[in-house]
Design a protein around this motif. Structure first.
Motif, PDB file in Angstrom:
ATOM      1  N   MET A   1       0.840  -1.192   0.000  1.00 57.20           N
ATOM      2  CA  MET A   1       0.000   0.000   0.000  1.00 57.20           C
ATOM      3  C   MET A   1       0.878   1.245   0.000  1.00 57.20           C
ATOM      4  O   MET A   1       1.716   1.432   0.860  1.00 57.20           O
ATOM      5  N   ALA A   2       0.689   2.120  -0.999  1.00 56.54           N
ATOM      6  CA  ALA A   2       1.476   3.335  -1.079  1.00 56.54           C
ATOM      7  C   ALA A   2       1.031   4.317  -0.009  1.00 56.54           C
ATOM      8  O   ALA A   2      -0.159   4.523   0.212  1.00 56.54           O
ATOM      9  N   VAL A   3       1.987   4.949   0.638  1.00 53.26           N
ATOM     10  CA  VAL A   3       1.685   5.883   1.716  1.00 53.26           C
ATOM     11  C   VAL A   3       2.352   7.216   1.430  1.00 53.26           C
ATOM     12  O   VAL A   3       3.549   7.277   1.166  1.00 53.26           O
ATOM     13  N   SER A   4       1.562   8.278   1.458  1.00 53.82           N
ATOM     14  CA  SER A   4       2.108   9.616   1.285  1.00 53.82           C
ATOM     15  C   SER A   4       2.509  10.165   2.645  1.00 53.82           C
ATOM     16  O   SER A   4       1.749  10.077   3.601  1.00 53.82           O
ATOM     17  N   ILE A   5       3.719  10.729   2.724  1.00 55.86           N
ATOM     18  CA  ILE A   5       4.179  11.263   4.011  1.00 55.86           C
ATOM     19  C   ILE A   5       4.227  12.785   3.991  1.00 55.86           C
ATOM     20  O   ILE A   5       4.697  13.398   4.934  1.00 55.86           O
ATOM     21  N   GLY A   6       3.730  13.403   2.914  1.00 55.56           N
ATOM     22  CA  GLY A   6       3.705  14.852   2.854  1.00 55.56           C
ATOM     23  C   GLY A   6       2.620  15.432   3.750  1.00 55.56           C
ATOM     24  O   GLY A   6       1.590  14.802   3.991  1.00 55.56           O
ATOM     25  N   LEU A   7       2.831  16.633   4.276  1.00 51.27           N
ATOM     26  CA  LEU A   7       1.849  17.299   5.114  1.00 51.27           C
ATOM     27  C   LEU A   7       0.735  17.847   4.244  1.00 51.27           C
ATOM     28  O   LEU A   7       0.975  18.580   3.285  1.00 51.27           O
ATOM     29  N   HIS A   8      -0.499  17.483   4.572  1.00 48.66           N
ATOM     30  CA  HIS A   8      -1.641  17.968   3.807  1.00 48.66           C
ATOM     31  C   HIS A   8      -2.163  19.256   4.430  1.00 48.66           C
ATOM     32  O   HIS A   8      -2.475  19.312   5.610  1.00 48.66           O
ATOM     33  N   VAL A   9      -2.254  20.293   3.625  1.00 48.44           N
ATOM     34  CA  VAL A   9      -2.826  21.569   4.052  1.00 48.44           C
ATOM     35  C   VAL A   9      -4.136  21.744   3.313  1.00 48.44           C
ATOM     36  O   VAL A   9      -4.171  21.848   2.087  1.00 48.44           O
ATOM     37  N   SER A  10      -5.234  21.743   4.049  1.00 48.73           N
ATOM     38  CA  SER A  10      -6.556  21.716   3.429  1.00 48.73           C
ATOM     39  C   SER A  10      -6.997  23.098   2.935  1.00 48.73           C
ATOM     40  O   SER A  10      -6.917  24.083   3.676  1.00 48.73           O
ATOM     41  N   PRO A  11      -7.516  23.158   1.715  1.00 51.50           N
ATOM     42  CA  PRO A  11      -8.048  24.429   1.203  1.00 51.50           C
ATOM     43  C   PRO A  11      -9.384  24.797   1.858  1.00 51.50           C
ATOM     44  O   PRO A  11      -9.889  25.905   1.648  1.00 51.50           O
ATOM     45  N   GLU A  12      -9.952  23.868   2.646  1.00 53.28           N
ATOM     46  CA  GLU A  12     -11.228  24.107   3.303  1.00 53.28           C
ATOM     47  C   GLU A  12     -11.089  24.999   4.545  1.00 53.28           C
ATOM     48  O   GLU A  12     -12.089  25.497   5.080  1.00 53.28           O
ATOM     49  N   PHE A  13      -9.878  25.236   4.972  1.00 49.98           N
ATOM     50  CA  PHE A  13      -9.627  25.933   6.238  1.00 49.98           C
ATOM     51  C   PHE A  13     -10.270  27.320   6.335  1.00 49.98           C
ATOM     52  O   PHE A  13     -10.955  27.612   7.323  1.00 49.98           O
ATOM     53  N   PRO A  14     -10.099  28.209   5.356  1.00 53.93           N
ATOM     54  CA  PRO A  14     -10.724  29.538   5.480  1.00 53.93           C
ATOM     55  C   PRO A  14     -12.246  29.468   5.607  1.00 53.93           C
ATOM     56  O   PRO A  14     -12.841  30.198   6.414  1.00 53.93           O
ATOM     57  N   ALA A  15     -12.858  28.573   4.834  1.00 54.43           N
ATOM     58  CA  ALA A  15     -14.312  28.433   4.909  1.00 54.43           C
ATOM     59  C   ALA A  15     -14.737  27.891   6.268  1.00 54.43           C
ATOM     60  O   ALA A  15     -15.801  28.261   6.794  1.00 54.43           O
ATOM     61  N   MET A  16     -13.918  27.032   6.854  1.00 57.21           N
ATOM     62  CA  MET A  16     -14.215  26.494   8.176  1.00 57.21           C
ATOM     63  C   MET A  16     -14.271  27.615   9.214  1.00 57.21           C
ATOM     64  O   MET A  16     -15.191  27.682  10.037  1.00 57.21           O
ATOM     65  N   LEU A  17     -13.277  28.486   9.191  1.00 58.93           N
ATOM     66  CA  LEU A  17     -13.258  29.589  10.147  1.00 58.93           C
ATOM     67  C   LEU A  17     -14.480  30.488   9.970  1.00 58.93           C
ATOM     68  O   LEU A  17     -15.060  30.974  10.953  1.00 58.93           O
ATOM     69  N   GLN A  18     -14.893  30.690   8.738  1.00 66.42           N
ATOM     70  CA  GLN A  18     -16.082  31.506   8.477  1.00 66.42           C
ATOM     71  C   GLN A  18     -17.334  30.840   9.045  1.00 66.42           C
ATOM     72  O   GLN A  18     -18.199  31.513   9.627  1.00 66.42           O
ATOM     73  N   ARG A  19     -17.435  29.527   8.888  1.00 65.42           N
ATOM     74  CA  ARG A  19     -18.604  28.823   9.414  1.00 65.42           C
ATOM     75  C   ARG A  19     -18.643  28.888  10.940  1.00 65.42           C
ATOM     76  O   ARG A  19     -19.713  29.039  11.541  1.00 65.42           O
ATOM     77  N   ILE A  20     -17.478  28.769  11.568  1.00 65.24           N
ATOM     78  CA  ILE A  20     -17.421  28.847  13.032  1.00 65.24           C
ATOM     79  C   ILE A  20     -17.831  30.241  13.501  1.00 65.24           C
ATOM     80  O   ILE A  20     -18.616  30.389  14.449  1.00 65.24           O
ATOM     81  N   ASP A  21     -17.315  31.276  12.841  1.00 68.02           N
ATOM     82  CA  ASP A  21     -17.666  32.640  13.239  1.00 68.02           C
ATOM     83  C   ASP A  21     -19.158  32.897  13.064  1.00 68.02           C
ATOM     84  O   ASP A  21     -19.771  33.633  13.843  1.00 68.02           O
ATOM     85  N   ALA A  22     -19.743  32.282  12.049  1.00 67.16           N
ATOM     86  CA  ALA A  22     -21.181  32.446  11.824  1.00 67.16           C
ATOM     87  C   ALA A  22     -21.995  31.834  12.959  1.00 67.16           C
ATOM     88  O   ALA A  22     -23.140  32.231  13.204  1.00 67.16           O
ATOM     89  N   LEU A  23     -21.390  30.861  13.663  1.00 66.46           N
ATOM     90  CA  LEU A  23     -22.061  30.213  14.794  1.00 66.46           C
ATOM     91  C   LEU A  23     -21.722  30.871  16.126  1.00 66.46           C
ATOM     92  O   LEU A  23     -22.196  30.430  17.174  1.00 66.46           O
ATOM     93  N   GLY A  24     -20.904  31.916  16.090  1.00 64.66           N
ATOM     94  CA  GLY A  24     -20.431  32.535  17.317  1.00 64.66           C
ATOM     95  C   GLY A  24     -21.552  32.964  18.252  1.00 64.66           C
ATOM     96  O   GLY A  24     -21.487  32.751  19.466  1.00 64.66           O
ATOM     97  N   GLY A  25     -22.592  33.558  17.702  1.00 67.65           N
ATOM     98  CA  GLY A  25     -23.698  34.009  18.528  1.00 67.65           C
ATOM     99  C   GLY A  25     -24.392  32.872  19.250  1.00 67.65           C
ATOM    100  O   GLY A  25     -24.765  32.992  20.428  1.00 67.65           O
ATOM    101  N   SER A  80     -12.962  28.184  20.512  1.00 65.71           N
ATOM    102  CA  SER A  80     -12.733  28.573  21.904  1.00 65.71           C
ATOM    103  C   SER A  80     -12.895  30.078  22.108  1.00 65.71           C
ATOM    104  O   SER A  80     -13.231  30.518  23.221  1.00 65.71           O
ATOM    105  N   TYR A  81     -12.655  30.860  21.079  1.00 68.48           N
ATOM    106  CA  TYR A  81     -12.856  32.304  21.181  1.00 68.48           C
ATOM    107  C   TYR A  81     -14.300  32.612  21.566  1.00 68.48           C
ATOM    108  O   TYR A  81     -14.583  33.531  22.344  1.00 68.48           O
ATOM    109  N   HIS A  82     -15.220  31.823  21.033  1.00 71.21           N
ATOM    110  CA  HIS A  82     -16.643  32.032  21.303  1.00 71.21           C
ATOM    111  C   HIS A  82     -17.097  31.303  22.568  1.00 71.21           C
ATOM    112  O   HIS A  82     -17.954  31.805  23.293  1.00 71.21           O
ATOM    113  N   ASP A  83     -16.525  30.135  22.838  1.00 68.99           N
ATOM    114  CA  ASP A  83     -16.843  29.386  24.068  1.00 68.99           C
ATOM    115  C   ASP A  83     -15.725  28.377  24.301  1.00 68.99           C
ATOM    116  O   ASP A  83     -15.553  27.433  23.518  1.00 68.99           O
ATOM    117  N   SER A  84     -14.970  28.593  25.374  1.00 71.96           N
ATOM    118  CA  SER A  84     -13.800  27.753  25.625  1.00 71.96           C
ATOM    119  C   SER A  84     -14.171  26.291  25.846  1.00 71.96           C
ATOM    120  O   SER A  84     -13.433  25.389  25.426  1.00 71.96           O
TER     121      SER A  84
END
Length: 253
Positions: A1-25, A80-84
């Protein structure tokens, strides 16, 4: 089984932060209610899971976002910024669910994580210290033990617990259905999830394929899993757990 050892940086990250901030209230509004409950409210837990906060820690091969370590830390920081307490709970669920998904045998992982993108997957809580007892039996282990401090347990479907194999001393991690254990509140945890949970189980059997070697003893990348496909589903009290106990021995139901 081939295994990749490179670090994956997800392009979904900025959208994730936006979704969390939208739930802040919602997070801030429900913080006092969560304090009284000793767990997140169902609305908050459902919203954060729906936003993909735990999916962020799951492997791409199973449909997860597979955030990098820094992205995961910043995701928890934003919650955690919104609720630890919400941040701590999601961090615990990320860690236990993500490592289980990465290390389990491929067939067992597919069983616990059938549709990650659609939200159909196990959620695990627990920890890897104070191992329980695991007696080798045909196809798996007869497991018993007592484990403490299971952050996120109220929202979990499965338990993540350390076990020590009798005879070899090998340390393994077990994923077992929450329905198969007893849990109780034993105290308070100031500043995190506000309660400490004690988990106990009478001897029960689990398939070896729902265990994996402790990550601290691994040298291969997390994404690597075996491709064996011969794990069998057995039942105890109607819930798939591996093998069931009958008269002190394991038998198929």
């Amino acid at each position: 089984m081939a295994v990749s050892i490179g670090l994956h940086v997800s392009p979904e990250f900025p959208a994730m932060l936006q979704r969390i901030d939208a739930l802040g209230g919602v997070l801030e509004a429900d913080a006092d209610a969560a304090e009284k409950l000793g767990r997140l409210t169902e609305d908050v837990a459902r919203a954060l899971l729906g936003a993909g906060v735990v999916r962020a820690a799951l492997p791409q091969s199973l449909g997860g976002y597979e955030f990098s370590p820094r992205q995961l830390i910043e995701t928890v920081e934003r919650v955690s910024y919104h609720d630890s307490a919400a941040g701590w709970t999601m961090m615990a669920l990320q860690l236990m669910t993500g490592t289980t998904a990465a290390y389990l045998d491929a067939v067992a992982a597919a069983d616990l994580f059938p549709d990650v993108a659609g939200g159909d997957h196990a959620l695990l809580a627990g920890h890897g210290t104070r191992p329980g007892r695991a007696v080798p039996v045909e196809g798996g282990y007869l497991v018993s033990g007592s484990w403490q401090f299971a952050s996120g347990m109220a929202h979990a479907t499965h338990i993540h617990s350390a076990i020590q194999v009798e005879g070899t001393g090998e340390l393994r991690v077990l994923a077992m259905p929450k329905a198969q254990v007893n849990s109780s509140t034993t105290g308070m945890c100031s500043g995190c999830v506000r309660r400490t949970v004690l988990i106990t189980t009478a001897p029960m059997c689990s398939s070896r394929r729902r265990t994996h070697i402790s990550p601290r003893r691994r040298t291969r990348p997390m994404a690597a899993r075996s491709t064996a496909s011969d794990w069998s589903t057995c039942r105890q009290s109607g819930t798939p757990v591996g093998r069931s106990v009958s008269g002190g021995a394991c038998s198929m139901n």
